[in-house]
Scaffold this active site. Structure first.
Site, short mmCIF file in Angstrom:
data_model
loop_
_atom_site.label_atom_id
_atom_site.label_comp_id
_atom_site.label_asym_id
_atom_site.label_seq_id
_atom_site.Cartn_x
_atom_site.Cartn_y
_atom_site.Cartn_z
N ALA A 29 0.85 -1.18 0.00
CA ALA A 29 0.00 0.00 0.00
C ALA A 29 0.88 1.24 0.00
O ALA A 29 2.00 1.22 0.52
CB ALA A 29 -0.90 -0.01 1.23
N TYR A 30 0.37 2.28 -0.56
CA TYR A 30 1.09 3.55 -0.61
C TYR A 30 0.53 4.47 0.46
O TYR A 30 -0.69 4.66 0.56
CB TYR A 30 0.99 4.16 -2.01
CG TYR A 30 1.81 3.32 -2.96
CD1 TYR A 30 3.14 3.62 -3.19
CD2 TYR A 30 1.28 2.17 -3.53
CE1 TYR A 30 3.92 2.82 -4.00
CE2 TYR A 30 2.05 1.35 -4.33
CZ TYR A 30 3.37 1.68 -4.56
OH TYR A 30 4.14 0.87 -5.33
#
Length: 157
Positions: A29-30
Site C-alpha cells: 500500500a502507498y
C-alpha cells in the site's frame, strides 16, 4: 545511496511457470505519493514487513527499504491512499538474471508483469520468449499508479 535498476515488461504467455524457483504473496500500500516519489509499505507472506521510499521514474531510481514490525505494517496499510495491491510474486531464473513475475489479484486480476533487476544500466539481459512489450518507465504500469488509479482498465492503459 541505494539504487534500483530494473526493466519491466508485460508477460505474454505462461512459459515462465515451469521455471519458478520461489513464490511469495505480497500486499502493498502507498501511504504517500507524488509524481516521482512514493512511500510504500509491504507485507510479504503475512510475516515480513518493509517500508520503502522510492524516488525517480526511470530505469534507475533511488530506493531505501527498512524492515518494520508486522503490526506497524498492518496499521499503515489501513491508512493507504488508493487501493491495496495484492499480487503473487514468482522468481524465475533465466540466463544469469532472476526475473520477478507479478501476477496481480483483485481489481487488477489478469495483469501479469515481469521485472528484471540489474547491477548496471549497461547490463543487457537476454529476454525470455514469454515477455512481451517493454513498459520500463511507463508510470501507468507502476504499482504506484495501479494503486492510485485502480479504476482504469489496464487494457486501455
Amino acid at each position: 545511496m541505494a539504487k534500483e535498476i530494473e526493466r519491466k515488461f508485460l508477460v505474454r504467455s505462461d512459459g515462465w511457470r515451469n521455471f519458478v524457483s520461489n513464490t511469495r504473496s505480497l500486499r502493498q500500500a502507498y501511504i504517500s505519493s507524488m509524481e516521482d516519489r512514493s512511500v510504500r509499505v509491504r507485507l510479504e507472506n503475512g510475516h515480513i514487513a518493509t517500508l520503502t521510499v522510492k524516488i525517480g521514474r526511470t530505469m534507475t531510481r533511488d530506493e531505501f527499504e527498512y524492515a518494520i514490525p508486522v503490526a506497524d505494517a498492518e496499521e499503515l496499510i489501513g491508512t493507504a491512499i488508493g487501493l491495496v495491491i495484492r499480487k503473487t510474486r514468482h522468481n524465475v531464473p533465466f540466463k544469469g538474471f532472476v526475473w520477478e513475475v507479478d501476477v496481480f489479484e483483485g481489481a487488477h486480476e489478469g495483469l501479469v508483469i515481469a521485472e528484471v533487476e540489474m547491477g548496471d544500466e549497461s547490463d543487457n539481459p537476454e529476454l525470455p520468449d514469454w515477455v512481451g512489450d517493454e513498459v520500463t518507465g511507463q508510470y501507468r504500469y507502476s504499482n504506484q499508479a495501479l494503486a492510485l488509479q485502480f479504476e482504469q482498465e489496464y487494457n486501455g492503459l
